[in-house]
Write an enzyme that holds these catalytic residues in place. Sequence first.
Site, mmCIF file in Angstrom:
data_model
loop_
_atom_site.group_PDB
_atom_site.id
_atom_site.type_symbol
_atom_site.label_atom_id
_atom_site.label_comp_id
_atom_site.label_asym_id
_atom_site.label_seq_id
_atom_site.Cartn_x
_atom_site.Cartn_y
_atom_site.Cartn_z
ATOM 1 N N GLY A 281 0.780 -1.223 0.000
ATOM 2 C CA GLY A 281 0.000 0.000 0.000
ATOM 3 C C GLY A 281 0.810 1.270 0.000
ATOM 4 N N ASP A 282 2.109 1.181 -0.244
ATOM 5 C CA ASP A 282 2.972 2.351 -0.352
ATOM 6 C C ASP A 282 4.149 1.951 -1.236
ATOM 7 O OD1 ASP A 282 4.567 4.784 0.300
ATOM 8 O OD2 ASP A 282 3.051 5.073 1.852
ATOM 9 N N ASP A 283 5.329 2.552 -1.045
ATOM 10 C CA ASP A 283 6.481 2.180 -1.864
ATOM 11 C C ASP A 283 6.829 0.701 -1.684
ATOM 12 O OD1 ASP A 283 7.121 4.835 -2.885
ATOM 13 O OD2 ASP A 283 7.811 5.305 -0.859
#
Length: 491
Positions: A281-283
Amino acid sequence: MVETSTLGRFHHQRLDLRRCLPAILTSHKTLFTVLWIAAFASVFLWQRNIVGGFLVFGAPPARPMPKLRPTAFNLTDFGGVGDGVTINTEAFERAVSAISKFGKKGGAQLNVPPGRWLTAPFNLTSHMTLFLAQDAVILGIDDEKYWSLMAPLPSYGYGREHPGPRYGSLIHGQNLKDVVITGHNGTINGQGQAWWKKYRQKRLNHTRGPLVQIMWSSDIVITNITLRDSPFWTLHPYDCKNITIKGVTILAPVFEAPNTDGIDPDSCEDMLIEDCYISVGDDAIAIKSGWDQYGISYGRPSMNIMIRNLVVRSMVSAGISIGSEMSGGVSNITVENLLVWDSRRGVRIKTAPGRGGYVRQITYRNLTFENVRVGIVMKTDYNEHPDDGYDPTSLPILRDISFTTIHGHGVRVPVRIHGSEQIPVKNVTFQDMSVGLTYKKKHIFQCAFVEGRVIGTIFPAPCENLDRYNEHGQLVKHSATQNVTDIDYDF
């Protein structure tokens, strides 16, 4: 104490079609695609999971756990119960305490058998192998009252999300040497759903903890496991040397799982990350080295990092990022043989006035973007700061960054390099680039305050800020417009 059999060859079990699909559908269909499929088949063959609604079929009998240290224990030897209900924190703590006595005898191994082993956070020890069997799941308790508080990271100041103490990680280690976390693709599950909900509702008073965090340590190996649903960053090596991460699957929902970065090397040196699948859900990966004045004062760069043979996905952020917390410096980074699919951004460097530090000697080679909004991003106005004590005149240096063999399709804007008068981007090189487009804009290769070169012919046509060289390295056209700005789309 148990004796276990010799490690055999990995038995491929099942194929997750969804993960293979982007590589199969790549438009250029070159030998590179074939190699991707072969290299990552083992990553996609992980057992007894239904991912995205795909049905996977039966497995052979459980594989015996190999003996990788002179002495091996089972978690059940210390009272562990893998029913998903019993809390096993004391069993893990007793096991680690026993293993700590074998440091001068080659260390010892803790086997986690098949089952669901609920636990609060626990610490590792030096000269230890944590081995997760097939179908073993270490489950983090999702009630924060079981998670101890720790001092803020020294290179981040008063706390990443809140001032003051932060929650520790589910699996933690400090000042360690010779630690291995491996297995037959067993799982460490942070059960982050409750944490994400409380974070969005602003019900947490401290910074969330990572799933696995190793600090001030060396000779760390993490292989052949699955990490999923971390409360915060998933795998966070902090100020460590000589780290290998290989054959690891990292999963979290691509939406509504805030800050669930996959791997965050932070002030780390001499590191290899290879043969991994990451969808979070991010990098997928974010290389860091401290935040503003605290990172500058701590002064530990991230350097000598090789990232290769990865398939990654990030609908919220980027496949591979550097920064934005890079105040200790980032240098000598190589990213090669990377597939980024169905993502917001492919690769990104992000920084801002006040960061200080540098990003230099960065090599990107053999990248493929499939259905990515923007392929390559450099952003110099990422203005998020720990407090008002940062120095806005402390400016980062961005230079010596090369992109070679960049392909893909379904990309809106292949390149967006947003330097500034304060923070120009220098000595950028592009060579052998061909990216298929799906978004018809006037400016699809966007630049501002950047200088560098293009070698040979690339598609799409580069911005006017860059010098042109032919395939033989001879100057064809010198740019006199490095400071021209044609940024008109914010990513």
